[in-house]
Design an enzyme around this catalytic site. Structure first.
Site: not given
Ligand code: FAD
Ligand code: PHB
Length: 390
Positions: A73, A201, A293, A297, A385
């Site tokens: 991704h 998200y 979550p 991580k 991220y």
């Protein structure tokens, strides 16, 4: 009495990865796991791997299937106020993440361990750790009614948040830090294609949602839920109806629903136990720290701990130097706290907090507006991220 160099407690990602890396360096290990192999493989957990974790799985000799089946991704989407905004990891950091389920990572590591004949004792009950603060620690377990002792040089506590390793450390030798969030995540796994090529998200007035995936044909969705809610309150139809309410019309049009093949509720928590060491007992992964979550991580932190710890063991066995082991807590915790900060921040900007005031809501909106409008802010998100270096 058995003997090994490093006794590893727990066959989750941390324990299995450590076992494999040490095996490759010629260091003997025995893994003790309280559950059965099938039980461990049935747990549905994390889905996103940083490049560092991918590299370690490669180093462990367990990457063939991940390289074939994992999805690379380049970015992710964040939805707020009816707008979906893309964060381009590749353009901002030159790095990507890999979507490949924890279950698959675990299976590949178990297969790799079996292939080299390294021992794992499943259904090892009542594990206890002895003399961890001496040069001759040992571990005892019970299986099929028989007790066995293992003498070892070191113990690696990779047994998760509820494991015995952290609990073995006397209170005076441990300091803990904790934040419990006033909500949980209700997760569902379904054999339908994901609604987007990337994760989405969602910050919605009805609560957070996440559209994730495990493959081109298997999706994972989450909804923010109350801490008092139970799985029985959430038949599939109700889950899909609530998810549709939190998504924008275009996403709803692409959502493919079906019967849940797994459904679970996880509370959200931040937790760190310092100093991740007691004598010759070293903690790694969830045994030492938990993140909510939202930043993806948890598994990645388990991997970075194992990177530091495995190199430290190699240093001891190959060069007779304790330096790596002595500095392990400091180096691991420096990275842990940065991931704790990032996971807390992602949780803060994307969820609806029941006690939040009008002021808090305005700040959250300003934070997201700033993020969507600032390349610098997006770079901060992207850099964290995809994973900080180690
Ligand atoms: P674990 O995976 O917990 O492995 C520990 C192992 O030790 C287990 O197999 C356990 O059975 C064994 N064990 C425990 N006690 C003993 C004992 N006394 N003796 C012997 N063995 C023992 N992270 C994300 O990034 N995204 C997610 O969506 C996500 N979802 C999660 C959902 C849940 C319900 C949980 C609990 C965690 C989730 N995580 C998620 C976090 C991520 O899965 C963990 O960070 C990761 O599993 C940590 O790996 P670990 O090896 O340290 O611990
Ligand atoms: C998942 O796919 O399970 C997942 C992905 C990203 C997260 C959390 C969970 O931040």
């Amino acid at each position: 009495m058995l003997r090994t160099q490093v006794a590893i407690i727990g066959a989750g990602p941390a324990g299995l990865l450590l076992g494999q890396l040490l095996h490759r360096a010629g260091i003997g290990t025995i893994i003790l796991e309280q559950r059965s192999k099938d039980y461990v493989l049935a747990r549905i957990r994390a889905g996103v791997l940083e490049q560092g974790a991918v590299g370690l799985i490669e180093e462990a000799g367990a990457s063939a299937r991940m390289r074939q089946e994992g999805l690379v991704h380049d970015g992710t989407e964040i939805a707020f106020g009816g707008v979906r905004y893309r964060i381009d990891f590749q353009a901002l950091t030159g790095k990507t993440v890999m979507v490949y389920g924890q279950t698959e990572v675990t299976r590949d590591l178990m297969d790799a361990r079996e292939a080299v004949g390294a021992p794992t004792v499943y259904e090892a009950l009542d594990v206890t750790i002895h003399a961890a603060d001496t040069d001759r620690p040992s571990v005892r377990y019970r299986k099929d009614g028989h007790e066995t002792d293992i003498a070892c040089d070191f113990v690696a506590g990779c047994d998760g948040f509820h494991g015995v390793s952290r609990q073995t450390i006397p209170e005076h030798a441990l300091r803990t830090y904790e934040r419990v969030y006033p909500f949980g995540w209700l997760g569902i796994l379904v054999d339908k294609p994901p609604l987007s090529d990337e994760l989405v998200y969602v910050n919605h007035e009805r609560g957070f949602a996440l559209c994730s995936m495990r493959s081109a044909t298997r999706s994972r969705y989450y909804l923010q839920c109350g801490l008092d809610e139970h799985l029985d309150d959430w038949p599939d139809d109700k889950f899909w109806e609530e998810l549709r309410r939190r998504l924008d019309p275009e996403a709803v049009a692409r959502l493919q629903t079906g019967p849940a093949i797994e459904k679970s509720i996880a509370p959200l928590r931040s937790f760190v136990a310092e100093p991740m060491r007691f004598g010759r007992l070293f903690l790694a992964g969830d045994a030492a720290h938990i993140v909510p979550p939202t930043g993806a991580k948890g598994l990645n932190l388990a991997a970075s701990d194992v990177a530091y710890l495995s190199r430290a063991f190699v240093e001891w066995y190959q060069r007779n130097s304790m330096a790596g082991l002595d500095t392990y807590p400091r180096r691991a915790l420096a990275r842990v706290w940065k991931a704790e900060r990032f996971s807390w921040w992602m949780t803060q900007i994307l969820h609806r907090f029941p006690e939040s005031s009008g002021f808090d809501g305005k700040l959250q909106a300003a934070e997201l507006d700033y993020l969507f409008g600032s390349k610098a802010a997006q770079t901060v998100l992207a850099e964290n991220y995809v994973g900080l270096p180690y």
